[in-house]
Design a protein around this motif. Structure first.
Motif, PDB file in Angstrom:
ATOM      1  N   PHE A 383      29.797  -3.889  -7.065  1.00 43.71           N
ATOM      2  CA  PHE A 383      29.217  -5.005  -7.293  1.00 43.71           C
ATOM      3  C   PHE A 383      27.947  -4.072  -7.268  1.00 43.71           C
ATOM      4  O   PHE A 383      26.702  -4.615  -7.406  1.00 43.71           O
ATOM      5  CB  PHE A 383      29.166  -4.839  -5.344  1.00 43.71           C
ATOM      6  N   ARG A 384      27.379  -2.881  -7.049  1.00 44.13           N
ATOM      7  CA  ARG A 384      25.846  -2.159  -7.655  1.00 44.13           C
ATOM      8  C   ARG A 384      26.097  -2.272  -8.972  1.00 44.13           C
ATOM      9  O   ARG A 384      24.815  -2.385  -9.205  1.00 44.13           O
ATOM     10  CB  ARG A 384      26.549  -1.162  -6.670  1.00 44.13           C
ATOM     11  N   ALA A 385      26.916  -2.301  -9.972  1.00 46.49           N
ATOM     12  CA  ALA A 385      26.586  -2.271 -11.021  1.00 46.49           C
ATOM     13  C   ALA A 385      26.476  -3.950 -12.028  1.00 46.49           C
ATOM     14  O   ALA A 385      25.394  -3.958 -12.303  1.00 46.49           O
ATOM     15  CB  ALA A 385      28.246  -1.898 -11.655  1.00 46.49           C
ATOM     16  N   MET A 386      27.296  -4.917 -10.457  1.00 41.31           N
ATOM     17  CA  MET A 386      26.209  -6.196 -11.375  1.00 41.31           C
ATOM     18  C   MET A 386      24.903  -5.571 -10.864  1.00 41.31           C
ATOM     19  O   MET A 386      23.731  -6.946 -11.482  1.00 41.31           O
ATOM     20  CB  MET A 386      27.341  -7.335 -10.818  1.00 41.31           C
ATOM     21  N   PHE A 387      25.032  -5.602  -9.687  1.00 45.23           N
ATOM     22  CA  PHE A 387      23.407  -5.793  -8.989  1.00 45.23           C
ATOM     23  C   PHE A 387      22.154  -4.795  -9.503  1.00 45.23           C
ATOM     24  O   PHE A 387      21.326  -5.849  -9.899  1.00 45.23           O
ATOM     25  CB  PHE A 387      23.043  -5.051  -7.578  1.00 45.23           C
ATOM     26  N   ASP A 388      22.814  -4.710 -10.468  1.00 48.48           N
ATOM     27  CA  ASP A 388      21.879  -3.092 -11.159  1.00 48.48           C
ATOM     28  C   ASP A 388      21.382  -3.947 -12.536  1.00 48.48           C
ATOM     29  O   ASP A 388      20.377  -3.305 -12.804  1.00 48.48           O
ATOM     30  CB  ASP A 388      22.405  -1.483 -11.244  1.00 48.48           C
ATOM     31  N   SER A 389      22.332  -4.504 -12.664  1.00 45.63           N
ATOM     32  CA  SER A 389      22.361  -5.109 -14.031  1.00 45.63           C
ATOM     33  C   SER A 389      21.198  -6.013 -14.851  1.00 45.63           C
ATOM     34  O   SER A 389      21.382  -6.283 -15.916  1.00 45.63           O
ATOM     35  CB  SER A 389      23.910  -5.405 -14.888  1.00 45.63           C
ATOM     36  N   LEU A 390      20.798  -6.507 -13.447  1.00 42.33           N
ATOM     37  CA  LEU A 390      20.157  -7.690 -13.154  1.00 42.33           C
ATOM     38  C   LEU A 390      18.353  -7.416 -13.648  1.00 42.33           C
ATOM     39  O   LEU A 390      18.702  -6.912 -13.558  1.00 42.33           O
ATOM     40  CB  LEU A 390      19.865  -8.347 -11.741  1.00 42.33           C
ATOM     41  N   PRO A 391      18.459  -8.668 -14.766  1.00 42.21           N
ATOM     42  CA  PRO A 391      17.448  -8.545 -15.681  1.00 42.21           C
ATOM     43  C   PRO A 391      16.353  -8.396 -14.741  1.00 42.21           C
ATOM     44  O   PRO A 391      14.719  -8.544 -15.234  1.00 42.21           O
ATOM     45  CB  PRO A 391      17.171  -9.093 -16.559  1.00 42.21           C
ATOM     46  N   ILE A 392      15.969  -9.154 -13.511  1.00 38.32           N
ATOM     47  CA  ILE A 392      14.643  -9.523 -12.512  1.00 38.32           C
ATOM     48  C   ILE A 392      14.873  -8.211 -11.517  1.00 38.32           C
ATOM     49  O   ILE A 392      16.250  -7.570 -10.952  1.00 38.32           O
ATOM     50  CB  ILE A 392      15.000 -11.141 -12.871  1.00 38.32           C
ATOM     51  N   GLY A 393      13.616  -8.341 -10.824  1.00 44.02           N
ATOM     52  CA  GLY A 393      13.629  -7.513  -9.439  1.00 44.02           C
ATOM     53  C   GLY A 393      14.840  -8.169  -7.994  1.00 44.02           C
ATOM     54  O   GLY A 393      14.924  -9.376  -7.935  1.00 44.02           O
ATOM     55  N   ALA A 394      15.796  -7.565  -7.702  1.00 42.77           N
ATOM     56  CA  ALA A 394      16.545  -8.543  -6.376  1.00 42.77           C
ATOM     57  C   ALA A 394      16.296  -7.262  -5.735  1.00 42.77           C
ATOM     58  O   ALA A 394      16.520  -6.312  -6.030  1.00 42.77           O
ATOM     59  CB  ALA A 394      17.754  -7.907  -7.349  1.00 42.77           C
ATOM     60  N   ALA A 395      16.306  -7.072  -3.992  1.00 39.27           N
ATOM     61  CA  ALA A 395      16.501  -6.443  -3.208  1.00 39.27           C
ATOM     62  C   ALA A 395      17.039  -7.492  -1.859  1.00 39.27           C
ATOM     63  O   ALA A 395      17.410  -8.396  -2.138  1.00 39.27           O
ATOM     64  CB  ALA A 395      15.246  -6.720  -2.230  1.00 39.27           C
ATOM     65  N   MET A 396      18.554  -6.935  -1.684  1.00 40.23           N
ATOM     66  CA  MET A 396      18.788  -7.383   0.018  1.00 40.23           C
ATOM     67  C   MET A 396      18.828  -6.472   1.457  1.00 40.23           C
ATOM     68  O   MET A 396      17.975  -5.576   1.253  1.00 40.23           O
ATOM     69  CB  MET A 396      20.346  -6.540  -0.029  1.00 40.23           C
ATOM     70  N   HIS A 397      18.205  -7.365   2.420  1.00 42.92           N
ATOM     71  CA  HIS A 397      17.861  -7.905   3.466  1.00 42.92           C
ATOM     72  C   HIS A 397      18.924  -7.532   4.623  1.00 42.92           C
ATOM     73  O   HIS A 397      19.344  -7.960   4.327  1.00 42.92           O
ATOM     74  CB  HIS A 397      16.020  -8.424   3.358  1.00 42.92           C
ATOM     75  N   ARG A 398      18.517  -7.047   5.958  1.00 45.57           N
ATOM     76  CA  ARG A 398      18.490  -7.561   7.354  1.00 45.57           C
ATOM     77  C   ARG A 398      17.681  -8.160   7.887  1.00 45.57           C
ATOM     78  O   ARG A 398      16.567  -7.026   8.288  1.00 45.57           O
ATOM     79  CB  ARG A 398      19.438  -7.225   7.639  1.00 45.57           C
ATOM     80  N   LEU A 399      17.537  -9.128   8.388  1.00 43.95           N
ATOM     81  CA  LEU A 399      16.643  -8.897   9.787  1.00 43.95           C
ATOM     82  C   LEU A 399      16.762  -8.993  10.777  1.00 43.95           C
ATOM     83  O   LEU A 399      17.633  -7.651  11.158  1.00 43.95           O
ATOM     84  CB  LEU A 399      16.640 -10.586  10.046  1.00 43.95           C
ATOM     85  N   VAL A 400      15.375  -7.816  11.692  1.00 49.24           N
ATOM     86  CA  VAL A 400      15.479  -6.965  12.255  1.00 49.24           C
ATOM     87  C   VAL A 400      14.781  -8.191  13.844  1.00 49.24           C
ATOM     88  O   VAL A 400      13.532  -8.551  13.646  1.00 49.24           O
ATOM     89  CB  VAL A 400      13.937  -5.789  12.445  1.00 49.24           C
ATOM     90  N   ARG A 401      15.109  -7.445  14.886  1.00 46.55           N
ATOM     91  CA  ARG A 401      15.108  -8.576  15.840  1.00 46.55           C
ATOM     92  C   ARG A 401      14.164  -7.669  17.303  1.00 46.55           C
ATOM     93  O   ARG A 401      14.923  -6.667  17.101  1.00 46.55           O
ATOM     94  CB  ARG A 401      16.392 -10.379  16.211  1.00 46.55           C
ATOM     95  N   ASP A 402      13.818  -8.545  18.467  1.00 51.80           N
ATOM     96  CA  ASP A 402      13.451  -7.910  19.370  1.00 51.80           C
ATOM     97  C   ASP A 402      14.527  -7.706  20.283  1.00 51.80           C
ATOM     98  O   ASP A 402      15.671  -8.576  19.839  1.00 51.80           O
ATOM     99  CB  ASP A 402      12.154  -8.350  19.726  1.00 51.80           C
ATOM    100  N   ALA A 403      14.055  -7.330  21.769  1.00 49.19           N
ATOM    101  CA  ALA A 403      15.088  -7.617  22.510  1.00 49.19           C
ATOM    102  C   ALA A 403      15.780  -9.376  23.100  1.00 49.19           C
ATOM    103  O   ALA A 403      16.967  -9.551  23.611  1.00 49.19           O
ATOM    104  CB  ALA A 403      14.608  -7.135  24.162  1.00 49.19           C
TER     105      ALA A 403
END
Length: 866
Positions: A383-403
């Motif tokens: 997956f990382r190889a495919m992700f890194d080959s994208l010609p545009i900027g890309a990022a994966m995120h996860r939400l942070v929640r409070d109590a």
């Protein structure tokens, strides 16, 4: 959409390229030439089918020229008149050896206009409905194929497939050309199936009428649609033949049948159908026989019988059976391999079973040997190889929640190599950090939380520093989401420049008084700026943007030199200027200066695309005409001045010579002391001086009359003429002349003093040339005619020979050289009349028969309108 998304979308979307149309190949000029005149446009399926049939019959034998009346779309009252002028401008009366017309509109066009356009050229027709002796008499000598449609056969098919059918909805466009078609269908079906209710389907528009037809239907299977012709929607647009049946079926929910192959497309079930190709092919064969010397064509009413067809796929989808109805054949029925090769099918089936069993066994053995290796692959690395080959900027995120579970931030899990450079961050320094640490805040948190919660997608533009980014975000589950960035700053700047350029062009077009146009020569399409419709007074519906519509309003006197001018002149220098007239909607003539430039040409230099402008130069043309008129008037005045100067020098010289001569005699008489001769010579000198004074007075009066008249005044014409008679009362009494005055209540407007002088001159002239008659009569009669007051000043005097009727108005011209006066009276009269916008002429039946001077002067305008 980002570049990455476009690349992904490209895997699932077909590529559509521009449609290129090659110019037709040149044809030999020694072949017969045939005109195919179609009632409708080429983009109509019926027209294409008929035209293909004509071409199939005549291919390689003739030069085939096509004209399309487009009568379905163009309904303006004078449209066919403009088409006639355009065809006449493109083709001469001897251009064709035969004419083929398709459908009734083209037949009527040739019946009304063919004698003017192509006299004596034989006519062959096809696709004609409602044939009758009256229709045949409209175009004597023509022959061809009458369109015989089996509407009853189509209705029987509908009843056979739907036994509960009791209502048939007839669909056409409601036009005058189609009302005969519907009437023919009603006659046939009512005679064959009297219990079947026939309902008109035409309404406000295609969609509304189709839905209304569905409402009229009762229980399922009791109603069906019979499609007769093209149908218009509520805005007057004619829909493509292939779409009409689909719209009718979808909006009404009723089965659709048709009797013309042009409309036979799913979900239309079928019918006993006329085929346009057959009609055109037979008409082409008849025309070909005519060109080879056959006798005059006859009318064929059974030349192209209907073909009975049912669409196999629609038939199967409605579960109507497995065999076509009696007398019909399937169109599009698939033929399976099993039906073609039954023995091979059984052998292939056995081999397939064995092959499948063997493959299954091999698969199980291979699968067990490789499962361990597949499970050992590092999915994250792939997956990382495919992700890194994208010609545009890309990022994966996860939400942070409070109590309480409320999103408060999000963490950047992974970024690809293009992410940092786009956002101005070093390398992968953002990985593992909170958004608030990287960006100074949890930017767009609410939007990303919504995407993550709904597993949806959102795309938007984001101003980030000096950059414009195209951002796409996708929810991935478990509070995760992916964002992709593309720097579109350069594209946005280009869009802004393009928008600014388009705005400048639009403002320039709106500001100018000129019409900007763009002509694609091959297709005949024109694009006009809105000023064209302001200039001509037409709406776009009345004057569609096309070469033919422009040609139709070119002034008939300029059409020959104007239509086709660009094709003839543009290749010489690629730019041209041409002036001609057009006729506006209210029939005014406008002078147009056309400037054009060829922007595309073929290999031989012929123009393929021309752009240019139309400028209304009517005012300039009027100014030039006025200048030319003034120049002519000035030339006339100069000639008159030269004659005036010559005459003055001649006539003044005579008294001077007399005076000079008799001065010499005076000296001799004085020296001789002859008092009697001295007195006579002195009297002669006085007479010459008086003559000179009279000439000078008349010359002064004539020069004053050349100046502008004084301020106009209203006055009764009778009062003025009576004043002139009063001034001449002594002369009238001395001559014993009878005066007749018949002038009704006419009012004039102008310089009263000059007009009084005019009538006094004319009356005095009438008295002077009354001759030696014992009963001289002078009459003045007046009446109103066409906004002018017309007067006749008549006498019964010596008259005028016909050759001198115009000369009497010349300077110093006298009918009787021995008469009193200088000969300036009538010249002065003409000048006064012309200065007041009138006319004067002399009339006489000859010497001894009197004369009349006719004067026309403008009547005074009604009171209160000055």
């Amino acid at each position: 959409m980002t570049g990455g998304l476009l690349a992904i979308a490209a895997m699932f979307s077909p590529a559509l390229g521009p449609l290129e149309v090659e110019p037709p190949a040149p044809v030999p000029v020694d072949r017969p030439t045939v005109l195919a005149l179609h009632s409708y446009a080429l983009d109509f399926a019926w027209t294409r089918s008929v035209d293909d049939g004509i071409e199939a019959a005549l291919d390689g034998k003739v030069t085939l020229v096509r004209e399309f009346l487009d009568a379905k779309r163009s309904t303006a009252p004078d449209y066919l008149d403009r088409v006639e002028r355009a065809i006449a401008a493109r083709h001469g009366p001897d251009a064709f050896d035969a004419v083929i017309v398709s459908d009734n509109v083209a037949y009527e066009f040739m019946a009304e206009r063919g004698g003017r356009l192509f006299p004596g050229v034989p006519v062959v027709f096809c696709g004609i409905n409602d044939w009758s002796p009256e229709l045949a008499a409209r175009l004597p000598g023509a022959g061809g194929v009458v369109e015989i449609v089996d509407y009853a056969g189509t209705a029987r098919l509908a009843l056979e497939l739907f036994p509960g059918l009791r209502r048939l909805v007839l669909f056409g466009d409601g036009s005058s050309g189609e009302r005969g078609t519907e009437a023919d269908a009603r006659r046939q079906i009512a005679a064959a199936l009297p219990d079947l209710e026939l309902v008109p389907g035409s309404g406000a528009g295609l969609f509304e009428a189709a839905e209304a037809a569905g409402f009229r239907g009762g229980a399922e299977g009791d109603s069906a649609i019979l499609l007769l012709s093209y149908v218009k929607d509520g805005e007057g647009r004619v829909w493509p033949a292939g779409d009409i049946a689909n719209i009718l079926a979808e909006k009404s929910g009723l089965p659709v049948f048709t009797s013309h192959d042009a409309f036979f497309a799913p979900p239309a079930i079928g019918g006993s159908m006329v085929r346009g190709h057959d009609q055109g092919r037979r008409a082409g064969e008849i025309a070909g026989a005519l060109l080879e010397g056959a006798a005059a064509p006859r009318v064929e009413t059974e030349g192209t019988p209907p073909v009975r067809l049912v669409d196999w796929y629609v038939y199967q989808s409605r579960r109507l059976g497995v065999r076509p109805p009696e007398g019909y054949e399937f169109r599009g029925e698939p033929v399976s391999f099993a039906r073609r090769e039954p023995k091979a099918t059984w052998f292939a089936a056995g081999a397939l079973v064995v092959a499948v069993a063997a493959l299954f066994l091999l698969y199980r053995l291979w699968n067990r040997s490789v499962e361990a290796r597949i499970e050992a692959l590092d999915a994250a690395a792939r997956f990382r190889a495919m992700f890194d080959s994208l010609p545009i900027g890309a990022a994966m995120h996860r939400l942070v929640r409070d109590a309480e579970g409320k999103p408060t931030n999000y963490r950047i899990l992974q970024v690809n190599p293009a992410f940092g450079p786009i956002l101005g961050l070093p390398g992968s320094s953002a990985e593992g950090r909170l958004a608030s640490e990287v960006y100074g805040g949890a930017v767009l948190l609410e939007r990303y939380a919504r995407v993550a919660a709904t597993l949806s997608h959102e795309g938007f533009e984001l101003e980030f520093g000096k950059q414009t980014l195209q951002v796409s975000s996708y929810g991935t589950g478990d509070d995760g989401f992916v964002t992709m960035f593309e720097d579109i700053s350069e594209r946005k700047e280009a869009e802004r420049r393009l928008a600014a350029a388009e705005e400048r062009y639009r403002l320039a077009v709106e500001a100018t008084e000129d019409v900007i146009w763009d002509w694609h020569v091959a297709s005949g399409d024109f694009t006009f700026s809105p000023r064209w419709y302001e200039m001509t007074g037409y709406s776009e519906a009345e004057l569609p943007p096309s070469y033919d519509s422009w040609a139709a309003i070119v002034h008939p006197d300029d059409a020959a030199k104007t239509i086709g001018y660009a094709r003839r002149k543009a290749p010489d220098g690629r730019r041209y200027v041409h002036e001609y007239r057009i006729l506006t909607r209210d029939r005014r003539e406008l002078w147009i200066e056309e400037r054009g430039r060829v922007v595309e040409a073929d290999a031989s230099g012929r123009p393929r695309r021309v752009i240019g402008s139309f400028t209304d130069v009517s005012a300039r043309r009027r100014m030039l005409d006025e200048i030319n008129r003034n120049a002519g008037e000035l030339s006339r005045k100069n000639e008159e001045l030269e004659r005036f100067a010559y005459t003055i020098s001649h006539d003044l010289k005579s008294p001077l010579i007399t005076i000079k001569g008799f001065l010499t005699f005076l000296e001799k008489d004085f020296a001789a002391g002859n008092a009697e001769r001295f007195a006579k010579d002195l009297a002669r000198i006085g007479g010459a001086a008086d003559r000179m004074q009279e000439l000078l007075s008349d010359i002064l009066e004539f020069s004053r009359a050349g100046r502008d008249p004084g301020p106009p005044k209203r006055f009764p014409a009778r009062d003025l003429i009576e004043e002139a008679l009063e001034n001449l009362a002594e002369g009238i009494r001395r001559r014993g002349a009878k005066v007749e005055l018949e002038v009704p209540g006419l009012e004039l407007s102008g310089d009263r003093t000059r007009i009084l002088e005019l009538f006094q001159n004319l009356l005095e002239n009438a008295l002077k040339y009354s001759g030696e008659r014992p009963d001289p009569v002078v009459a003045v009669r007046g009446y109103a005619s066409g906004g002018m007051a017309r007067f006749r000043v008549e006498d019964n005097g010596i008259g005028i020979e016909g050759e001198y009727l115009e000369n009497v108005f010349g300077l110093f011209n006298k009918l009787d050289p021995k008469s009193e006066g200088t000969g300036l009276g009538l010249a002065l009269a003409r000048r006064i009349v012309e200065q007041h916008g009138g006319r004067i002429r002399a009339e006489s039946e000859g010497p001894g028969k009197g004369s009349a001077f006719v004067v026309e002067l403008p009547l005074a305008p009604p009171a209160g309108t000055e």
